[in-house]
Scaffold this motif. Structure first.
Motif, PDB file in Angstrom:
ATOM      1  N   VAL A 138      62.470  32.531  65.728  1.00  0.00           N
ATOM      2  CA  VAL A 138      61.171  31.829  65.449  1.00  0.00           C
ATOM      3  C   VAL A 138      60.929  32.023  63.919  1.00  0.00           C
ATOM      4  N   PRO A 139      60.895  30.517  63.182  1.00  0.00           N
ATOM      5  CA  PRO A 139      60.771  30.667  61.762  1.00  0.00           C
ATOM      6  C   PRO A 139      59.468  31.065  60.978  1.00  0.00           C
ATOM      7  N   LEU A 140      59.339  31.245  59.897  1.00  0.00           N
ATOM      8  CA  LEU A 140      58.195  31.437  59.081  1.00  0.00           C
ATOM      9  C   LEU A 140      57.286  30.041  59.441  1.00  0.00           C
ATOM     10  N   LEU A 141      55.796  30.643  59.668  1.00  0.00           N
ATOM     11  CA  LEU A 141      54.920  29.573  60.043  1.00  0.00           C
ATOM     12  C   LEU A 141      53.628  29.508  59.272  1.00  0.00           C
ATOM     13  N   ALA A 142      53.009  28.477  58.416  1.00  0.00           N
ATOM     14  CA  ALA A 142      51.840  28.273  57.946  1.00  0.00           C
ATOM     15  C   ALA A 142      50.459  28.331  58.683  1.00  0.00           C
ATOM     16  N   HIS A 143      49.384  28.643  58.126  1.00  0.00           N
ATOM     17  CA  HIS A 143      48.283  28.380  58.875  1.00  0.00           C
ATOM     18  C   HIS A 143      47.763  26.623  58.880  1.00  0.00           C
ATOM     19  N   ALA A 144      47.767  26.356  57.714  1.00  0.00           N
ATOM     20  CA  ALA A 144      47.380  24.949  57.599  1.00  0.00           C
ATOM     21  C   ALA A 144      46.205  24.415  58.131  1.00  0.00           C
ATOM     22  N   SER A 145      44.857  25.263  57.840  1.00  0.00           N
ATOM     23  CA  SER A 145      43.692  24.985  58.245  1.00  0.00           C
ATOM     24  C   SER A 145      43.324  23.552  57.693  1.00  0.00           C
ATOM     25  N   MET A 146      42.693  22.810  58.410  1.00  0.00           N
ATOM     26  CA  MET A 146      42.326  21.456  57.715  1.00  0.00           C
ATOM     27  C   MET A 146      41.557  21.646  56.256  1.00  0.00           C
ATOM     28  N   GLU A 147      40.785  22.715  56.209  1.00  0.00           N
ATOM     29  CA  GLU A 147      40.149  23.102  54.793  1.00  0.00           C
ATOM     30  C   GLU A 147      41.119  23.943  54.140  1.00  0.00           C
ATOM     31  N   PRO A 148      41.706  23.495  53.148  1.00  0.00           N
ATOM     32  CA  PRO A 148      42.543  24.501  52.451  1.00  0.00           C
ATOM     33  C   PRO A 148      41.555  25.458  51.811  1.00  0.00           C
ATOM     34  N   PRO A 149      42.398  26.494  51.480  1.00  0.00           N
ATOM     35  CA  PRO A 149      41.406  27.537  50.656  1.00  0.00           C
ATOM     36  C   PRO A 149      40.639  27.338  49.554  1.00  0.00           C
ATOM     37  N   VAL A 150      39.440  27.502  49.295  1.00  0.00           N
ATOM     38  CA  VAL A 150      38.514  27.195  48.483  1.00  0.00           C
ATOM     39  C   VAL A 150      37.393  28.229  48.183  1.00  0.00           C
ATOM     40  N   ALA A 151      36.969  28.440  47.220  1.00  0.00           N
ATOM     41  CA  ALA A 151      35.913  29.082  46.749  1.00  0.00           C
ATOM     42  C   ALA A 151      34.937  28.780  45.572  1.00  0.00           C
ATOM     43  N   THR A 152      33.586  29.184  45.702  1.00  0.00           N
ATOM     44  CA  THR A 152      32.999  29.166  44.402  1.00  0.00           C
ATOM     45  C   THR A 152      32.467  30.387  44.176  1.00  0.00           C
ATOM     46  N   ALA A 153      32.562  30.695  42.840  1.00  0.00           N
ATOM     47  CA  ALA A 153      32.023  31.971  42.250  1.00  0.00           C
ATOM     48  C   ALA A 153      31.380  31.827  40.971  1.00  0.00           C
ATOM     49  N   TRP A 154      30.423  32.769  40.783  1.00  0.00           N
ATOM     50  CA  TRP A 154      29.592  32.790  39.798  1.00  0.00           C
ATOM     51  C   TRP A 154      29.428  34.134  39.159  1.00  0.00           C
ATOM     52  N   VAL A 155      30.248  34.528  37.984  1.00  0.00           N
ATOM     53  CA  VAL A 155      30.132  35.967  37.710  1.00  0.00           C
ATOM     54  C   VAL A 155      29.220  35.769  36.386  1.00  0.00           C
ATOM     55  N   LYS A 156      28.022  36.563  36.706  1.00  0.00           N
ATOM     56  CA  LYS A 156      26.939  36.895  35.631  1.00  0.00           C
ATOM     57  C   LYS A 156      27.033  38.051  34.997  1.00  0.00           C
ATOM     58  N   ALA A 157      26.350  38.334  34.050  1.00  0.00           N
ATOM     59  CA  ALA A 157      26.488  39.612  33.392  1.00  0.00           C
ATOM     60  C   ALA A 157      26.674  40.728  33.740  1.00  0.00           C
ATOM     61  N   ASP A 158      25.672  41.104  34.968  1.00  0.00           N
ATOM     62  CA  ASP A 158      25.977  42.261  35.539  1.00  0.00           C
ATOM     63  C   ASP A 158      25.830  42.273  37.483  1.00  0.00           C
ATOM     64  N   SER A 159      26.189  40.699  37.616  1.00  0.00           N
ATOM     65  CA  SER A 159      26.403  40.533  39.102  1.00  0.00           C
ATOM     66  C   SER A 159      27.294  39.498  39.277  1.00  0.00           C
ATOM     67  N   CYS A 160      27.465  39.135  40.541  1.00  0.00           N
ATOM     68  CA  CYS A 160      28.371  38.101  40.919  1.00  0.00           C
ATOM     69  C   CYS A 160      27.940  37.746  42.410  1.00  0.00           C
ATOM     70  N   GLU A 161      28.134  36.223  42.425  1.00  0.00           N
ATOM     71  CA  GLU A 161      27.656  35.564  43.678  1.00  0.00           C
ATOM     72  C   GLU A 161      28.973  34.746  44.107  1.00  0.00           C
ATOM     73  N   VAL A 162      29.442  34.647  45.229  1.00  0.00           N
ATOM     74  CA  VAL A 162      30.157  33.913  45.697  1.00  0.00           C
ATOM     75  C   VAL A 162      30.018  33.249  47.169  1.00  0.00           C
ATOM     76  N   TRP A 163      30.442  31.862  46.978  1.00  0.00           N
ATOM     77  CA  TRP A 163      30.420  31.138  48.362  1.00  0.00           C
ATOM     78  C   TRP A 163      31.473  30.665  48.817  1.00  0.00           C
ATOM     79  N   ALA A 164      32.087  31.100  50.024  1.00  0.00           N
ATOM     80  CA  ALA A 164      33.122  30.874  50.474  1.00  0.00           C
ATOM     81  C   ALA A 164      33.489  30.798  51.862  1.00  0.00           C
ATOM     82  N   PRO A 165      34.516  30.354  52.411  1.00  0.00           N
ATOM     83  CA  PRO A 165      34.880  30.283  53.874  1.00  0.00           C
ATOM     84  C   PRO A 165      35.822  31.386  54.067  1.00  0.00           C
TER      85      PRO A 165
END
Lengths: 156, 738
Positions: free
Chosen positions: B343-370
Motif C-alpha cells: 500500500v503506497p503513501l497516502l495523503a489526507h486531501a481534506s477539502m479545506e486545505p490547511p489554513v489558519a489565522t493568527a494574531w500575535v500581539k505584544a503579550d498575547s496571541c489569538e488563533v482561529w483555526a480548524p
C-alpha cells in the motif's frame, strides 16, 4: 488594478482588483461572501461553484474580467428565504458531513434542476461529476436532488 | 506528546464552575441552534455547574462541545449526551464550541474515541446539572428532592401539579453543591440517544453560513501563502523576492526557518508571501526565485523505497508476538501459501486545505483555526512565542475535513510565525498543491505473509511481517520501526485461531513526514490479512466467508496484552462473526453473479468496533465498476444511528478512493502529485449503492469515524479477483497518473 461593478445576489458591488483575479477571491476576500469555498484553484473539485447568468461555473478559475455584465449568484443568494427546494432536501436527507463542499454541490445541483427539472441518474452523474466530496456524501446528494426535483416538478 | 491534564471524574464535573448571577426571563424554547462562539457581550450564565452546561439569564441552555467537528458528527453526538441527562428538549439547546483549554479534559479529536470516552462523563455533566435543578426546586417547594424530576427543561413535582422552568431555578441551583454521584438514566429511558438526529450545523452549511478556518476574518488582517521547502529538511540556499514584491497587492516576503528532524509539528519552512488578499499572495509566490538545498531527503524515491521494504520483509524482523513453533510447522506442512502486499503513501486531501489565522500581539496571541487538537496547538503556540499558556487563545472553527491531518498544528504555528514577523493578524492559506505535496503522509507499507495449511486446508502456522515507516519518526529519529500502538492496529491483535504464530516488524526509515490518517495502520494490515486469508481459502478450496467464520473459532473474548485484561473493550470473535454473517446475508453472498461480476468480503476490528463489508463489482474493459457495498457494523450502543450510517457511507468512499486511486509517489525527494487531477478522488458517477446494517447492541459505544475504512480495499480486491481472476495485491488498483 481595475475598478469594476459586479452584480452578486441582486446587489451591485464596486470592486477594485487585478482583472485576472478569480471571482472566488473577489467574492471571499473583497466582498466577504465566504460561503463559496476554495478547494483546488484549478476547476477540479467544484467547491467554488457559483452561477453566472444561471450557469454553474468554477469561480476559482473565472477571472474577474470574464464576468462582464453577468449576474452572479452564490449560495448566500440562492434563495431569498433560504428555502430553495435543494436546501430543504439537503436538510431532510441530512446530507452534509464536514459540509465544506456542499455549497458547491448545491449550486451545481441547482443549475441542473433549472435546466433539467426531472433529472435521470445519468443526468445527475454528469452534472455532479465536477464536485468532489471527500467525506463521501454522494449517495445522499443524489437522493436529495431527487427529492427536490419531485417537489419542483409537482409545482404548476 | 503533550501536557494535557487528565481530570478525574469529580474535577471533570467541577470544571469551569461559573458564577451565580441574577436571572431574568423565562425559557421560550428556541430551536436547537448551533453557534461556534458565544455572541459578543453575552452576560455570564446564571448557572454553569461545569464546563459543558450552562443556563443563561434568559433560560438559554448552552452545551459546549469540547471536540472538533470535521464531519464525523461530534457536535451533534456530544450535545445529545449532555441533553439526554440534563432532561431538556433538543429544541432548547444551543451548541457552542470550546476553545482549547485543559478545563475540558482531553480535547484531541482522534482515534474514533469522542463518544467512546465521553459517553459516561458527558452524561454525568448533564445529570449533575439536572440534579442541582431538582434540588433547587425541592428547596423552593420544601419537599424531599426525590419528589422532583427534571423533564423537558422543567422540574416537575410528583403531584403532577407543580412545575418550575429550569430558567427560574438556575440561580438557586448555582448556589448548591455539586452532586458526588449524579444518577444516570437507564438506556431504555433514553429520549434523545438512539434517535436519528440531524447534524446541528446542517442549516448553516446549506445556507453558506457555516464558518470554517478558511472563512475567518479579523479586522486589519493580511493574507499569506508560503512557498514551502520542496523536501523535508531542505534549506534555502539563496532567494530573490524582488519580482514577487512587484506584484500588485504583495506587501512583504518573509523567510521562515526550515524544520529539521525531529520535525514534530514545526512549520516546514520556506518563504511566506504576505499580501492584501489571497490571490496576490499566490501570484507573488510564482515570482519568487529560490535555490534550494535539498538536504538529506533529496534522494528519496518511493519506488526504490518500496523495493527496499520488500527486501526487509523477506528477512526476519523484530518479533512482536509468537505462539508455538512456526518453523516446525512449516517444515511439516502439506502446503505453503505466501503473499506480499503493498500500500503506497497516502495523503489526507481534506477539502479545506490547511489554513489558519493568527494574531500575535505584544503579550498575547489569538488563533482561529480548524484544528483537531486545540490544546496541543495552544501549548505549542505558547512555547513558540515564550508566552504563558493563558495568554494564548485557540478558537476552533469547523473543519472542512480533517482525517488526522489537522491534528498536526504545523500550519497554525506557521501563521503565528508570519503574524509575529509582520505585526498584524494574518491568514495563511495552503493551496491544494501545498496540501498534497507537504502532508504528514499515511505510511507506505509492505506486508509479507506465509502460512502452512493442514490437510483440512486450515492454517497450522502463520508468519506475518509488517514493514512501514513509523509515525514515531516524526517525533524521534530513534523510531526505526512501527510502535506497539501502531502494531496494535490490526496486526498484533490478529484474531484468527492458528496454533503456531509468529508476527514480526521490520525496520523502515522515513523520508517524508509520516502521520496518522483515518484508520491509520489498520488500512494496510486489514488489506494484507484479508487478502491473504482469501488466498489460503482459495488454496484450500473453501468459501472465504466459511473460512473466516471457521478461523475465528468459538465466540470468545481475546486478550493480546496485559493492559487489555482489565479493559472493558476486548475483541470478541462472536461479534466479528456476526457482522460477517449479516453483511454476507444482506449482500446475497453465495448467490451466483453474471459473468464479469463478482463479490468480495472482508472484515476488520478497529477502534473497538466490528465491521464486515461485501463489495459487488462489475468489470468493464478491465476496470472495476463498484455496484454495491453492504456494510455490517457493531459499534455497541448507537448514539445517533443516522450518523453511524453516514460515517459508514463516507468510509466506503474513503476506502474506494484509496483502493482505486490513492498513491503518493516521490522522486528526488519531491512529491509528484499536486492536485485532484493527479491525486483523484471518487466522484458521483462512481458512487455505488451503499447499504448499512447496524447490529443492535447494548454494549459500550465504540468508534465510528475510522473503522469503516479498513475492510473496503481488501473486499474490493477480492471482488475484482472473483469477477476477473486478477489478484490485486498492490494498491492502488488503477495505475498512477504521474
Amino acid at each position: 488594478m481595475t475598478n469594476k461593478n459586479i452584480k452578486v445576489n441582486g446587489k451591485t458591488h464596486s470592486v477594485e482588483a487585478d482583472p485576472k483575479m478569480p471571482l472566488l477571491w473577489v467574492l471571499r476576500d473583497l466582498l466577504g461572501l465566504t460561503g463559496t469555498k476554495f478547494g483546488c484553484g484549478a476547476a477540479h473539485c467544484g467547491a467554488c461553484t457559483v452561477h453566472l447568468d444561471g450557469v454553474a461555473v468554477r469561480s476559482c478559475v473565472l477571472p474577474l474580467e470574464a464576468v462582464g455584465d453577468g449576474t452572479i449568484t452564490t449560495i448566500e443568494g440562492l434563495s431569498e428565504k433560504g428555502d430553495h427546494p435543494l436546501q430543504r432536501a439537503w436538510i431532510e436527507h441530512n446530507v452534509p458531513q464536514c459540509g465544506y463542499c456542499q455549497a458547491g454541490q448545491i449550486m451545481s445541483a441547482a443549475a441542473l434542476l433549472a435546466s433539467s427539472p426531472e433529472p435521470k441518474d445519468e443526468d445527475i452523474d454528469t452534472a455532479m461529476a465536477g464536485n468532489i466530496c471527500r467525506c463521501g456524501t454522494y449517495q445522499r446528494i443524489r437522493a436529495a436532488i431527487k427529492t427536490a426535483a419531485k417537489e419542483t416538478g409537482a409545482k404548476p | 506528546m503533550n501536557g494535557i491534564t487528565k481530570l478525574n471524574r469529580r474535577q471533570f464535573l467541577q470544571a469551569g464552575i461559573g458564577s451565580g448571577a441574577a436571572l431574568a426571563l423565562a425559557v421560550s424554547a428556541p430551536p436547537a441552534k448551533a453557534a461556534l462562539f458565544a455572541p459578543p457581550g453575552e452576560p455570564k450564565p446564571a448557572f454553569a455547574p461545569n464546563a459543558f452546561v450552562s443556563i443563561g439569564r434568559d433560560g438559554q441552555v448552552t452545551i459546549t462541545v469540547s471536540r472538533s467537528e470535521m464531519g464525523q458528527g461530534v457536535r451533534t453526538s456530544m450535545a445529545m449526551l449532555v441533553a439526554e441527562e440534563l432532561e431538556v428538549t433538543w429544541q432548547q439547546v444551543r451548541i457552542e464550541q470550546a476553545t482549547g483549554h485543559p478545563k475540558f479534559g482531553n480535547q484531541n479529536t482522534d482515534g474514533s474515541r469522542s463518544v467512546r470516552t465521553l459517553f459516561q462523563p458527558l452524561r454525568q455533566a448533564g445529570a449533575a446539572a439536572r440534579e442541582m435543578l431538582e434540588r433547587a426546586a425541592a428547596k423552593s417547594w420544601s419537599c424531599p428532592p426525590e419528589e422532583c424530576r427534571g423533564a423537558g427543561g422543567e422540574v416537575h413535582h410528583k403531584d403532577g401539579k407543580r412545575r418550575l422552568a429550569y430558567a427560574k431555578l438556575a440561580e438557586a441551583a448555582a448556589a448548591l453543591e455539586l452532586p458526588e454521584n449524579p444518577k444516570l438514566k437507564k438506556h431504555a429511558d433514553f429520549k434523545i440517544i438512539g434517535k436519528d438526529i440531524k447534524g446541528v450545523d446542517v442549516p448553516d452549511i446549506v445556507h453558506g453560513k457555516a464558518r470554517y478556518g478558511l472563512d475567518v476574518t479579523v479586522p486589519g488582517m493580511v493574507y499569506a501563502s508560503v512557498e514551502h521547502v520542496p523536501v523535508v529538511g531542505a534549506t534555502i540556499e539563496s532567494f530573490s523576492a524582488d519580482e514577487a514584491k512587484k506584484v500588485a497587492g504583495v506587501l512583504d516576503v518573509i523567510k521562515l526557518d526550515s524544520a529539521q528532524p525531529p520535525v514534530v509539528f514545526k512549520p516546514l519552512g520556506g518563504l511566506a508571501v504576505v499580501a492584501e488578499n489571497s490571490w496576490a499572495a499566490f501570484k507573488g509566490r510564482e515570482k519568487l526565485e529560490v535555490k534550494w538545498n535539498a538536504g538529506p531527503n533529496g534522494a528519496f524515491d518511493t519506488e526504490a523505497f518500496a523495493k527496499s521494504m520488500s527486501e526487509t520483509a523477506k528477512k526476519p524482523g523484530h518479533v512482536v508476538r509468537t505462539e508455538g513453533d512456526v518453523d516446525a510447522a512449516f517444515a511439516a506442512a502439506d502446503q505453503i501459501v505466501e503473499g506480499e502486499y503493498y500500500v503506497p503513501l497516502l495523503a489526507h486531501a481534506s477539502m479545506e486545505p490547511p489554513v489558519a489565522t493568527a494574531w500575535v500581539k505584544a503579550d498575547s496571541c489569538e488563533v482561529w483555526a480548524p484544528v483537531q487538537a486545540p490544546q496541543r496547538t495552544r501549548t505549542m503556540v505558547a512555547q513558540m512565542l515564550g508566552l504563558e499558556e493563558d495568554r494564548v487563545t485557540v478558537h476552533v472553527t469547523l473543519l472542512g475535513g480533517g482525517f488526522g491531518r489537522k491534528s498536526k498544528p504545523d500550519f497554525v504555528l506557521e501563521a503565528v510565525a508570519v503574524s509575529k514577523a509582520v505585526g498584524k493578524p494574518v491568514k495563511v492559506t495552503w493551496t491544494r498543491e501545498d496540501d498534497i505535496r507537504h502532508d504528514y503522509y499515511h505510511s507506505d507499507s509492505v506486508q509479507y505473509l506465509k502460512a502452512a495449511l493442514g490437510k483440512d486446508g486450515k492454517p497450522t502456522a502463520w508468519l506475518h511481517r509488517t514493514v512501514f515507516p513509523s509515525i514515531g519518526s516524526t517525533f524521534s529519529p530513534e523510531a526505526k520501526h512501527g510502535s506497539e500502538g501502531e502494531l496494535g492496529l490490526g496486526f498484533s491483535n490478529n484474531p484468527y485461531a492458528v496454533p503456531n504464530v509468529k508476527l514480526e516488524v521490520g525496520e523502515a526509515a522515513a523520508h517524508v513526514r509520516i502521520g496518522w490518517l483515518r484508520a491509520v495502520c489498520n488500512i494496510f494490515h486489514a488489506f494484507a490479512i484479508n487478502r491473504f486469508v482469501d488466498k489460503c481459502a482459495a488454496t484450500a478450496k473453501i468459501d472465504p466467508l466459511a473460512y473466516r467464520l471457521d478461523l475465528l473459532g468459538e465466540p470468545r473474548d481475546l486478550v493480546f496484552s496485559k493492559e487489555e485484561e482489565s479493559s472493558p473493550y476486548k475483541l470478541n470473535t462472536g461479534r466479528l462473526k456476526k457482522v460477517l454473517q449479516v453483511a454476507a446475508d444482506k449482500a446475497g453472498w453465495g448467490k451466483s453473479t453474471p459473468k464479469g461480476q463478482g463479490r468480495g468480503i472482508a472484515c476488520h476490528y478497529s477502534f473497538h468496533s466490528y465491521i464486515a463489508q461485501v463489495v459487488h463489482v462489475e468489470m468493464k474493459n478491465g476496470d472495476p465498476i463498484v455496484r454495491r457495498v453492504d456494510v455490517a457494523v457493531d459499534c455497541g450502543t448507537v448514539v445517533n444511528p443516522d450518523n453511524v450510517r453516514a460515517q459508514m457511507e463516507g468510509a466506503v468512499v474513503f476506502g474506494l478512493t484509496l483502493a482505486l486511486n490513492g498513491m503518493i509517489s516521490a522522486r528526488e525527494g519531491r512529491v509528484l502529485q499536486g492536485n485532484f487531477d493527479t491525486y483523484p478522488m471518487l466522484r458521483m458517477p462512481e458512487m455505488p449503492e451503499v447499504q448499512v446494517h447496524l447490529i443492535e447492541s447494548d454494549a459500550l459505544p465504540t468508534g465510528i469515524g475510522e473503522p469503516g475504512v479498513p475492510p473496503l480495499a481488501p473486499a474490493l480486491a477480492a471482488a475484482i479477483e472473483a469477477a476477473s481472476g486478477v489478484a490485486v495485491d498492490r494498491l492502488p488498483v488503477r495505475p498512477a497518473r504521474v
